[in-house]
Design an enzyme around this catalytic site. Structure first.
Site: not given
Ligand code: AMP
Length: 216
Positions: A13, A88, A171, A127, A160
């Site tokens: 993404k 999400r 996840r 990554r 990360r």
């Molecule tokens: P990402 O970088 O999009 O993979 O997001 C990293 C982490 O942030 C996710 O695994 C969630 O713990 C949190 N997170 C990001 N976006 C959301 C969302 N829309 N709702 C809830 N938690 C989120």
């Protein structure tokens, strides 16, 4: 253009977001980036979010929705935006739709990047992120020139916290149970575009562009 990027963690993404943002001149809003920035600055939001993110869980809707509503109210989102990592789950999607409806707007497209879990697990293990400028690398297909060092700024690369294998499993299960139902939600609305996210980033981007052109 008002676009949502959907896809499991590690589906690419962020990589596609950079290309879409440039092509359409719209702001890229990544809730994950917003949370990581808050964690780095030790804000109250950051401290709350950290406990969920480190376990691979979703940050509660009450926190997440507020952040996105505030961001979308900013002037640069008036004519379009690209949401990456939001919504999400169904409640988040419904709040987004209602918020847009209130101002007579709606989403134009939801781009779903389709990648198998097997590939996701491999990608996440490889990554690396720059601790200084945030640039993302993958040792499988976008390696830095020097081991552990960012090509752009010379910063140190790190894994990360939530890309560690034990967290990735959580996840993926959160994605399947809470996020995947959004594919059907947006499909029913006729705005879903699903592209193969296992191709090269350039090929995937071209597929996204041609699918966007085909939308009514
Ligand atoms: P990402 O970088 O999009 O993979 O997001 C990293 C982490 O942030 C996710 O695994 C969630 O713990 C949190 N997170 C990001 N976006 C959301 C969302 N829309 N709702 C809830 N938690 C989120």
């Amino acid at each position: 253009m008002r676009i949502v990027l959907l896809g499991s963690p590690g589906s690419g993404k962020g990589t596609q977001a950079i290309r879409i943002k440039k092509k359409f001149g719209i702001p890229h809003i990544s809730t994950g980036d917003i949370f990581r920035d808050n964690i780095e600055r030790n804000t109250t939001i950051g401290m709350e979010a950290k406990s969920y993110i480190s376990k691979g869980l979703l940050v509660p809707d009450s926190v997440t929705i507020q952040i996105v509503e505030n961001r979308l109210a900013e002037d640069d989102c008036k004519d379009g935006f690209l949401l990456d990592g939001f919504p999400r789950n169904l409640p988040q999607a419904e709040v987004l739709d209602k918020g847009l409806e209130k101002t007579g707007k709606k989403l134009d497209a939801v781009v779903n990047l389709d990648v198998t879990d097997e590939i996701i697990i491999k990608r996440m293990a490889n990554r690396r992120i720059c601790s200084s400028c945030g640039e993302s690398y993958n040792l499988l297909f976008s390696k830095p020139a020097a081991d552990g060092i960012c090509d752009k700024c010379g910063g140190k690369l790190y894994i990360r916290e939530d890309d560690k294998p034990e967290t990735v499993v959580n996840r993926l299960s959160v994605y399947r149970n809470q996020t995947f139902p959004l594919v059907e939600y947006y499909n029913k609305k006729g705005i879903l575009i699903t592209v193969n996210g296992e191709d090269s980033a350039d090929k995937t981007f071209l597929d996204i562009l041609s699918s966007l052109e085909r939308l009514p």
